[in-house]
Design a protein around this motif. Structure first.
Motif, PDB file in Angstrom:
ATOM      1  N   LEU A 163       0.870  -1.180   0.000  1.00  0.00           N
ATOM      2  CA  LEU A 163       0.000   0.000   0.000  1.00  0.00           C
ATOM      3  C   LEU A 163       0.905   1.228   0.000  1.00  0.00           C
ATOM      4  N   GLY A 164       1.070   1.834  -1.163  1.00  0.00           N
ATOM      5  CA  GLY A 164       2.008   2.949  -1.269  1.00  0.00           C
ATOM      6  C   GLY A 164       3.423   2.458  -1.001  1.00  0.00           C
ATOM      7  N   GLU A 165       4.127   3.122  -0.089  1.00  0.00           N
ATOM      8  CA  GLU A 165       5.480   2.711   0.251  1.00  0.00           C
ATOM      9  C   GLU A 165       5.490   1.659   1.356  1.00  0.00           C
ATOM     10  N   ALA A 166       4.350   1.359   1.912  1.00  0.00           N
ATOM     11  CA  ALA A 166       4.258   0.334   2.952  1.00  0.00           C
ATOM     12  C   ALA A 166       3.974  -1.024   2.297  1.00  0.00           C
ATOM     13  N   VAL A 171       6.268  -1.143  13.642  1.00  0.00           N
ATOM     14  CA  VAL A 171       5.844  -2.548  13.685  1.00  0.00           C
ATOM     15  C   VAL A 171       4.785  -2.778  14.754  1.00  0.00           C
ATOM     16  N   HIS A 172       5.004  -2.236  15.952  1.00  0.00           N
ATOM     17  CA  HIS A 172       4.085  -2.481  17.065  1.00  0.00           C
ATOM     18  C   HIS A 172       3.259  -1.251  17.433  1.00  0.00           C
ATOM     19  N   ASN A 173       3.843  -0.075  17.263  1.00  0.00           N
ATOM     20  CA  ASN A 173       3.162   1.187  17.576  1.00  0.00           C
ATOM     21  C   ASN A 173       3.707   2.243  16.618  1.00  0.00           C
ATOM     22  N   ASP A 174       3.532   3.509  16.937  1.00  0.00           N
ATOM     23  CA  ASP A 174       3.967   4.564  16.020  1.00  0.00           C
ATOM     24  C   ASP A 174       5.474   4.771  16.009  1.00  0.00           C
ATOM     25  N   ARG A 175       6.161   4.147  16.934  1.00  0.00           N
ATOM     26  CA  ARG A 175       7.609   4.307  17.003  1.00  0.00           C
ATOM     27  C   ARG A 175       8.303   3.354  16.041  1.00  0.00           C
ATOM     28  N   ALA A 176       9.211   3.871  15.229  1.00  0.00           N
ATOM     29  CA  ALA A 176       9.926   3.045  14.254  1.00  0.00           C
ATOM     30  C   ALA A 176      10.903   2.116  14.965  1.00  0.00           C
ATOM     31  N   THR A 177      10.962   0.885  14.498  1.00  0.00           N
ATOM     32  CA  THR A 177      11.873  -0.106  15.056  1.00  0.00           C
ATOM     33  C   THR A 177      12.183  -1.133  13.981  1.00  0.00           C
ATOM     34  N   GLN A 178      12.908  -2.163  14.345  1.00  0.00           N
ATOM     35  CA  GLN A 178      13.183  -3.277  13.431  1.00  0.00           C
ATOM     36  C   GLN A 178      13.041  -4.572  14.215  1.00  0.00           C
ATOM     37  N   VAL A 179      12.374  -5.545  13.616  1.00  0.00           N
ATOM     38  CA  VAL A 179      12.107  -6.811  14.299  1.00  0.00           C
ATOM     39  C   VAL A 179      12.431  -7.964  13.354  1.00  0.00           C
ATOM     40  N   TRP A 180      13.122  -8.975  13.891  1.00  0.00           N
ATOM     41  CA  TRP A 180      13.379 -10.207  13.148  1.00  0.00           C
ATOM     42  C   TRP A 180      12.307 -11.250  13.503  1.00  0.00           C
ATOM     43  N   LYS A 234      12.285  -9.747   8.017  1.00  0.00           N
ATOM     44  CA  LYS A 234      12.668  -8.503   8.684  1.00  0.00           C
ATOM     45  C   LYS A 234      11.563  -7.479   8.506  1.00  0.00           C
ATOM     46  N   ALA A 235      11.065  -6.968   9.619  1.00  0.00           N
ATOM     47  CA  ALA A 235      10.037  -5.929   9.605  1.00  0.00           C
ATOM     48  C   ALA A 235      10.629  -4.636  10.147  1.00  0.00           C
ATOM     49  N   GLU A 236      10.437  -3.546   9.409  1.00  0.00           N
ATOM     50  CA  GLU A 236      10.977  -2.249   9.801  1.00  0.00           C
ATOM     51  C   GLU A 236       9.865  -1.212   9.797  1.00  0.00           C
ATOM     52  N   GLY A 237      10.038  -0.188  10.631  1.00  0.00           N
ATOM     53  CA  GLY A 237       9.064   0.884  10.704  1.00  0.00           C
ATOM     54  C   GLY A 237       8.202   0.748  11.950  1.00  0.00           C
ATOM     55  N   GLN A 293       7.470  -1.790   6.544  1.00  0.00           N
ATOM     56  CA  GLN A 293       8.011  -2.568   5.426  1.00  0.00           C
ATOM     57  C   GLN A 293       8.530  -3.893   5.961  1.00  0.00           C
ATOM     58  N   ALA A 294       8.014  -4.988   5.431  1.00  0.00           N
ATOM     59  CA  ALA A 294       8.410  -6.324   5.882  1.00  0.00           C
ATOM     60  C   ALA A 294       8.597  -7.228   4.681  1.00  0.00           C
ATOM     61  N   ASP A 295       9.720  -7.917   4.643  1.00  0.00           N
ATOM     62  CA  ASP A 295      10.003  -8.865   3.560  1.00  0.00           C
ATOM     63  C   ASP A 295      10.910  -9.953   4.118  1.00  0.00           C
ATOM     64  N   PHE A 296      11.096 -11.025   3.353  1.00  0.00           N
ATOM     65  CA  PHE A 296      11.800 -12.188   3.877  1.00  0.00           C
ATOM     66  C   PHE A 296      12.823 -12.733   2.886  1.00  0.00           C
ATOM     67  N   THR A 297      13.752 -13.503   3.417  1.00  0.00           N
ATOM     68  CA  THR A 297      14.643 -14.346   2.620  1.00  0.00           C
ATOM     69  C   THR A 297      14.427 -15.779   3.106  1.00  0.00           C
ATOM     70  N   HIS A 298      14.780 -16.731   2.260  1.00  0.00           N
ATOM     71  CA  HIS A 298      14.562 -18.119   2.667  1.00  0.00           C
ATOM     72  C   HIS A 298      15.573 -19.039   2.000  1.00  0.00           C
ATOM     73  N   GLN A 299      15.728 -20.207   2.592  1.00  0.00           N
ATOM     74  CA  GLN A 299      16.488 -21.295   1.988  1.00  0.00           C
ATOM     75  C   GLN A 299      15.671 -22.567   2.128  1.00  0.00           C
ATOM     76  N   LEU A 300      15.448 -23.237   1.016  1.00  0.00           N
ATOM     77  CA  LEU A 300      14.715 -24.500   0.999  1.00  0.00           C
ATOM     78  C   LEU A 300      15.652 -25.569   0.462  1.00  0.00           C
ATOM     79  N   THR A 301      16.074 -26.477   1.335  1.00  0.00           N
ATOM     80  CA  THR A 301      17.039 -27.507   0.961  1.00  0.00           C
ATOM     81  C   THR A 301      16.558 -28.856   1.463  1.00  0.00           C
TER      82      THR A 301
END
Length: 380
Positions: free
Chosen positions: A31-34, A103-112, A98-101, A81-89
């Motif tokens: 949605l837009g830049e999100a 995530v939980h409230n109006d305060r920007a953070t980064q969460v794995w 990784k989620a940035e911005g 903004q949240a996106d992922f990397t993966h390995q399937l073996t």
């Protein structure tokens, strides 16, 4: 809200790609830049197992909560903004989201968020699946973090509590990566930190053998030096990559710095500059480039040096020069580095063996005791 959920479902379904084999599809919404993207499995023969694994992925990656929050942040100054990397073996899936911005409230953070799933059973992979004694392995990891890694990193971190171990982790053929919450481990560039252990650092604790998780993802082959290693080492080197290090020869220095951030300013060595990056994958790893007389946008990665690496049985601090010569043969050249020359190259005194492959040179540097201290690949 009902209309939004229906629209969301349609858009997510439109991102699905049919597959005749097990594959990972990228589902989500922008949605837009999100945006929020998360993984879902497709093509598994056992559809019930696939449904269970996909439900586990949604829960482990926080996908539903992130999607619910997405429309609230689309007009924020710092969008979610949240996106992922993966390995399937071989039916083992490891995902890092990784989620940035806000995530939980109006305060920007980064969460794995991480998920490691054995697709033969649908169960999450735990330390008990990886180590013969999970408790002993946890103690070993804790000791290594407190006494080996923390002293080297503490000056370069905003928050640097490496213990206790975080619950979020990822696995690959190269090693185990621990992903931390920002309040525990935060870099100077305000990124949630991570620490990677090569499997060779945990060798005595690994659960190996036919059918084990580590065998199936290729970790056992990565820690075994035998007659098959020479071709695997050559193939890996010719790709211009090293296991677990997310850059390659010829890549843009500027892109690497933008993505993984500088840990410290580049250091001069005899033929150019050494660059240390902030991301956990680059602990004891250096990018080699020219003297940067031009701007970074014109510089490429000319070499990668690893002082902690495990390459198909070539293990720093373990493998001897005699052992690698028995597998790789006599080198194309051997160069001695005395103290003065070693200092100019920011390396220990010793002997370097050079092996020339197709467009790439592999350099194995032994210390005075004849044990592998550093491994290089570079363009030749």
């Amino acid at each position: 809200m009902k209309r939004f959920l229906v629209w969301l479902l349609v858009l997510m379904m439109s991102l699905s790609v049919a597959s005749a084999e097990t594959a990972v599809a990228r589902k989500g919404l922008a949605l837009g830049e999100a945006y929020v993207y998360y993984p879902q499995l497709e093509g598994m023969e056992d559809t019930a197992l696939q449904d269970a694994a996909n439900a586990a992925l949604v829960q482990a990656t926080g996908a539903q909560e992130l999607l619910n929050r997405l429309p609230m942040t689309m007009h924020s100054a710092t969008p979610l903004q949240a996106d992922f990397t993966h390995q399937l073996t071989d039916d083992v899936l490891s995902v890092v989201l990784k989620a940035e911005g806000p995530v939980h409230n109006d305060r920007a953070t980064q969460v794995w968020y991480t998920a490691n799933i054995d697709l033969r059973t649908g169960n999450h992979v735990t330390f008990e699946d990886i180590f013969v004694d999970a408790g002993a392995a946890r103690l070993a990891l804790t000791d290594a973090l407190e006494w080996g890694i923390a002293p080297k990193l503490s000056a370069h971190l905003r928050n640097s509590q490496l213990t206790p171990l975080p619950e979020t982790f990822g696995i690959s053929a190269a090693g185990l990566t621990l992903y931390y919450p920002m309040e525990q481990l935060c870099t100077l560039s305000d990124r949630a930190g991570s620490v990677t252990f090569q499997w060779c650092e945990l060798l005595e604790y690994l659960k190996l053998g036919e059918g084990t998780v580590l065998n199936r993802i290729g970790a056992e082959k990565m820690v075994t030096l035998d007659e098959t290693s020479a071709e695997a080492i050559r193939t890996q080197a010719e790709r211009g990559e090293l296991p677990g290090i997310p850059v390659k020869l010829g890549g843009s220095v500027q892109d690497a710095v933008d993505t993984y951030k500088l840990l410290i300013d580049p250091d001069l060595y005899e033929n150019g500059r050494l660059m240390q990056l902030e991301d956990g994958a680059f602990f004891d790893v250096y990018l080699l480039t020219d003297s940067l007389t031009d701007s970074w946008e014109h510089s490429v990665i000319q070499g990668i040096r690893a002082d902690q690496i495990n390459l198909y049985g070539l293990m720093t601090d373990v493998t001897t020069q005699d052992e690698w010569r028995a597998i790789l043969g006599e080198p194309d050249a051997t160069v001695e580095l005395d103290e003065a020359r070693a200092e100019a190259n920011r390396i220990l005194p010793g002997y370097s063996d050079y092996y020339n492959f197709d467009g790439v040179q592999l350099r194995l540097h032994a210390n005075d005791e004849g044990v592998l201290a550093s491994l290089f690949i570079s363009t030749n």
